[in-house]
Design a protein around this motif. Structure first.
Motif, short mmCIF file in Angstrom:
data_model
loop_
_atom_site.label_atom_id
_atom_site.label_comp_id
_atom_site.label_asym_id
_atom_site.label_seq_id
_atom_site.Cartn_x
_atom_site.Cartn_y
_atom_site.Cartn_z
N ARG A 174 0.84 -1.21 0.00
CA ARG A 174 0.00 0.00 0.00
C ARG A 174 0.86 1.24 0.00
NH1 ARG A 174 -1.53 3.11 4.08
NH2 ARG A 174 -0.92 1.59 5.67
N ALA A 175 1.94 1.24 0.80
CA ALA A 175 2.83 2.40 0.87
C ALA A 175 3.50 2.63 -0.47
CB ALA A 175 3.87 2.18 1.95
N ASP A 176 3.95 1.55 -1.12
CA ASP A 176 4.61 1.70 -2.41
C ASP A 176 3.69 2.33 -3.44
OD1 ASP A 176 6.87 0.61 -1.36
OD2 ASP A 176 6.56 -1.40 -2.19
N VAL A 177 2.43 1.86 -3.47
CA VAL A 177 1.48 2.40 -4.43
C VAL A 177 1.22 3.87 -4.14
CG1 VAL A 177 -0.92 2.29 -5.19
CG2 VAL A 177 0.39 0.18 -4.91
N ASP A 178 1.03 4.21 -2.87
CA ASP A 178 0.75 5.59 -2.49
C ASP A 178 1.89 6.50 -2.90
OD1 ASP A 178 0.61 7.63 0.30
OD2 ASP A 178 -1.03 7.48 -1.12
N LEU A 179 3.13 6.11 -2.60
CA LEU A 179 4.29 6.94 -2.94
C LEU A 179 4.48 7.03 -4.44
CD1 LEU A 179 6.76 5.76 -0.18
CD2 LEU A 179 5.68 7.99 -0.34
N ALA A 180 4.17 5.94 -5.15
CA ALA A 180 4.37 5.94 -6.60
C ALA A 180 3.50 6.98 -7.30
CB ALA A 180 4.06 4.54 -7.16
N ARG A 234 2.81 9.93 -6.03
CA ARG A 234 3.08 11.24 -5.44
C ARG A 234 4.44 11.80 -5.85
NH1 ARG A 234 0.12 12.84 -0.80
NH2 ARG A 234 -1.62 11.47 -0.35
N GLY A 235 4.97 11.34 -6.99
CA GLY A 235 6.27 11.84 -7.42
C GLY A 235 6.32 13.35 -7.56
N HIS A 236 5.22 13.96 -8.02
CA HIS A 236 5.19 15.41 -8.19
C HIS A 236 5.22 16.14 -6.86
CE1 HIS A 236 1.05 14.24 -7.41
NE2 HIS A 236 0.74 15.50 -7.18
N GLN A 237 4.80 15.46 -5.77
CA GLN A 237 4.85 16.07 -4.44
C GLN A 237 6.17 15.77 -3.75
OE1 GLN A 237 1.31 14.35 -2.68
NE2 GLN A 237 0.14 16.23 -3.08
N ILE A 238 6.75 14.60 -4.02
CA ILE A 238 8.02 14.24 -3.38
C ILE A 238 9.17 15.05 -3.98
CG2 ILE A 238 9.60 12.35 -2.85
CD1 ILE A 238 7.24 10.43 -3.18
N TYR A 239 9.16 15.21 -5.30
CA TYR A 239 10.23 15.93 -5.99
C TYR A 239 9.64 17.01 -6.88
CZ TYR A 239 12.79 11.83 -4.44
OH TYR A 239 13.34 10.84 -3.67
N PRO A 240 9.00 18.02 -6.28
CA PRO A 240 8.38 19.08 -7.09
C PRO A 240 9.43 19.97 -7.75
CG PRO A 240 8.34 19.67 -4.77
CD PRO A 240 8.86 18.27 -4.84
N VAL A 241 9.02 20.66 -8.80
CA VAL A 241 9.87 21.66 -9.46
C VAL A 241 9.33 23.03 -9.10
CG1 VAL A 241 10.73 22.53 -11.65
CG2 VAL A 241 10.39 20.07 -11.35
N LEU A 242 10.16 23.85 -8.47
CA LEU A 242 9.73 25.18 -8.06
C LEU A 242 9.66 26.12 -9.25
CD1 LEU A 242 11.90 25.55 -4.83
CD2 LEU A 242 9.52 24.77 -5.00
N SER A 243 8.70 27.02 -9.21
CA SER A 243 8.56 28.01 -10.26
C SER A 243 9.56 29.15 -10.06
CB SER A 243 7.14 28.58 -10.27
OG SER A 243 6.92 29.35 -9.09
N ALA A 244 9.68 30.00 -11.07
CA ALA A 244 10.55 31.17 -10.96
C ALA A 244 10.10 32.07 -9.82
CB ALA A 244 10.57 31.94 -12.28
N ASP A 245 8.79 32.17 -9.62
CA ASP A 245 8.28 32.99 -8.52
C ASP A 245 8.62 32.37 -7.17
OD1 ASP A 245 6.58 35.23 -7.50
OD2 ASP A 245 5.37 33.55 -6.75
N ASP A 246 8.53 31.03 -7.07
CA ASP A 246 8.91 30.35 -5.83
C ASP A 246 10.37 30.64 -5.48
OD1 ASP A 246 6.42 29.11 -5.56
OD2 ASP A 246 7.05 27.34 -6.70
N ILE A 247 11.23 30.56 -6.48
CA ILE A 247 12.66 30.77 -6.25
C ILE A 247 12.93 32.23 -5.88
CG2 ILE A 247 14.92 30.80 -7.39
CD1 ILE A 247 14.03 28.26 -8.87
#
Length: 570
Positions: free
Chosen positions: A20-26, A28-41
């Motif tokens: 269950r944990a593996d499926v849940d994490l699989a 959520r890649g966009h939340q685990i390793y998000p890409v910050l926007s220019a405004d975020d930076i």
């Protein structure tokens, strides 16, 4: 964070929840390793320092130093780790707009992986203090950073164990103690059996000399400890922060259960300098609860470990320092600042002290019980213990809510759970919803008016439990290698005698009018100025998680009032 987010700093995932944990994490890649926007930076820049590393340069080292969060502007950052067996494992490569770090970076603790520049690396670096400032000041961005940090720790625990490797005989009590310590503090680890694992056997050949060396602990930097204490492991892994000599805290909280953590969250969020001590793990007895179903705001229930993990992260977020394992042995209040002495002789100073040490587990009067502790006798039921009793018959003693929660939890793992209570039933001591659940669970067998009279074991540990009827001499043996004891607790107040804090006849700490008959006494202050008591340790407290958390929060307003009086007198 939404209610559907995974448990914050969750319990170690066992085999039944791993998929269950593996499926849940699989998903959520966009939340685990998000890409910050220019405004975020752009928003991060005012908190950060910009740095540059050449190709191949070391940015940070596992278990050694912590620059904090590294935000990649150009180039790449490769994070990997080497375990004590010499294996190199790539953890993650961060591209421009991505950032390194997990929960440990909130408190400036060392990372669990090495970071190396790939190409010329330009990055923003935020140390722990600046990182916490971002999370508080930039709510939306801070929420995304926190979610990523938490999910990365979940991933480390469930998929990529990176912490120490524990090596020893399966039934060794010291190995169990270390595993429980790491598990309850949500620290990733790997357990290896030298009898079945050739690589673990090789480490044993290199480092083991005699039985007193068990267990071995192979650290991520390659160093191997022999039969270490929990404090030695804590210092190596960073769970014991370095505290500069002469530091005076505004609030020193002794005990990291719900009451102590609530105090830490509210005090730190209001700008007070807070240190929390605990001798074993954050969460206290509540942290060992399999499921809490009557805590406000969690209609589907929440595990004690998950609730403790959420509270712990929240305390770190606001800048509270947490030291584990750090047993307090003396409270000295004959001069100011107040002083708390630890078992290693360290003396900590604070303007105010909050006693939230709760209670210690009560033990039955059996002469040989100590030899089976960690080898068949347990005082809580976590996934570590559940794994040990999979498919086995177990005995559980106790009739309170904690016992009921443990029985239901263990029933999902053990073949049978024999529940022994001294009274005629459960109605007088347990919540009705738990009684109904126990009755509906076919492999829980309730034995009323029964008490334990003896234990039998072998070189591996416990083998059987003998009990007898309180109505007569009828005795019965249960062939069980696991005995769980939930027979109440005694106040953890023995270490307070040097200070003279007033106690009741059972050893609980008196507060308010009971401790200070004069009009206007603060309700949570003890008989000694500046010392407060909350949670299960306080005389007259309601022994419930919600009540403990409420007292911890309420104490902060009284601490503010006391500190204001102290400042006015100086």
């Amino acid at each position: 964070m939404s209610e559907h987010d995974p448990d914050l700093l969750p319990e170690t995932f066992g085999p039944d929840t791993q998929a269950r944990a593996d499926v849940d994490l699989a998903t959520r890649g966009h939340q685990i390793y998000p890409v910050l926007s220019a405004d975020d930076i752009r928003r991060l820049r005012r908190f950060a320092v910009e740095r540059r590393w050449p190709d191949g340069a070391t940015v940070f080292r596992a278990c050694v130093d912590s620059p904090g969060m590294v935000v990649v502007l150009s180039g790449r950052l490769l994070c990997s780790r080497t375990d004590a067996l010499g294996k190199r494992v790539e953890v993650q490569e961060y591209a421009p707009g991505q950032f390194s770090g997990e929960v440990a970076q909130l408190s400036g603790r060392p990372p669990l992986a090495d970071g190396v520049a790939v190409g010329e690396l330009d990055a923003l670096v935020l140390d722990a203090e600046c990182l916490r400032a971002v999370i508080v000041a930039e709510a939306d961005l801070g929420e995304r950073l926190m979610r990523a940090f938490i999910l990365r720790r979940v991933q480390l625990i469930s998929n990529h164990p990176g912490g120490p490797i524990l090596i020893g005989p399966t039934a060794h009590a010291g190995l169990f103690q270390l595993e429980n310590f790491l598990s309850r503090n949500a620290y990733p680890y790997t357990r290896r059996d030298p009898e079945t694992d050739p690589e673990a056997a090789e480490l044993v050949r290199e480092h083991w000399r005699n039985p007193s060396d068990w267990p071995l602990v192979a650290l991520p930097d390659g160093f191997v400890l022999k039969n270490p204490t929990l404090a030695e492991v804590g210092r190596c892994l960073g769970t014991l922060p370095r505290i500069e000599r002469g530091t005076v805290f505004d609030v020193l909280v002794v005990g990291a259960g719900p009451a102590g953590l609530a105090t830490a969250v509210y005090a730190a969020s209001e700008g007070l300098h807070v240190l929390v001590l605990d001798q074993r793990a954050y969460g206290g007895q509540a942290g060992a609860s399999a499921r809490i179903e009557n805590f406000l705001g969690f209609p589907t229930g929440i595990t004690g470990r998950a609730l403790a993990g959420r509270s712990y992260v929240q305390a770190l977020k606001f800048g509270a320092e947490v030291a584990i394992p750090a047993p307090a042995t003396r409270l000295l209040c004959d001069e100011r600042p107040l002083k708390v002495e630890l078992d290693d002789g360290t003396c900590l100073q604070a303007q105010s002290v909050v006693l939230a040490a709760g209670a210690r587990y009560r033990k039955p009067d059996l002469p040989d019980i100590a030899q089976y502790e960690g080898r068949g006798v347990y005082y809580w039921a976590s996934p570590v213990e559940a794994r040990l009793c999979r498919g086995e018959q177990v005995v559980l003693v106790g009739g309170g809510n904690s016992a009921g929660q443990a029985a239901v939890f263990l029933a999902a793992h053990a073949s049978e759970v024999h529940m022994l209570v001294r009274g005629p039933g459960l109605a007088a001591t347990m919540s009705s919803y738990l009684i109904e659940r126990i009755a509906a669970t076919p492999n829980i067998h309730l034995h009323v008016r029964r008490e334990i009279v003896g234990l039998t074991g072998d070189e591996r540990g416990l083998t059987s439990v003998r009990c007898r009827s309180r109505d007569g001499g009828d005795e019965r043996d249960f062939a069980a290698r696991r005995l769980f004891l939930f027979i109440g607790a005694d106040p953890n107040s023995d270490w307070l005698h040097d200070c003279g804090v007033a106690l009741d006849d059972k050893g609980f700490v008196l507060t308010g009018a009971d401790a200070r008959p004069e009009r206007g006494a603060r309700s949570l202050e003890t008989s000694v100025d500046g010392i407060f008591a909350v949670g299960d340790l306080r005389a007259g407290s309601t022994k419930r998680v919600a009540a403990a958390a409420g007292e911890g929060a309420a104490a902060v307003a009284q601490i503010h009032a006391y500190l204001a009086e102290l400042a006015a007198r100086s």
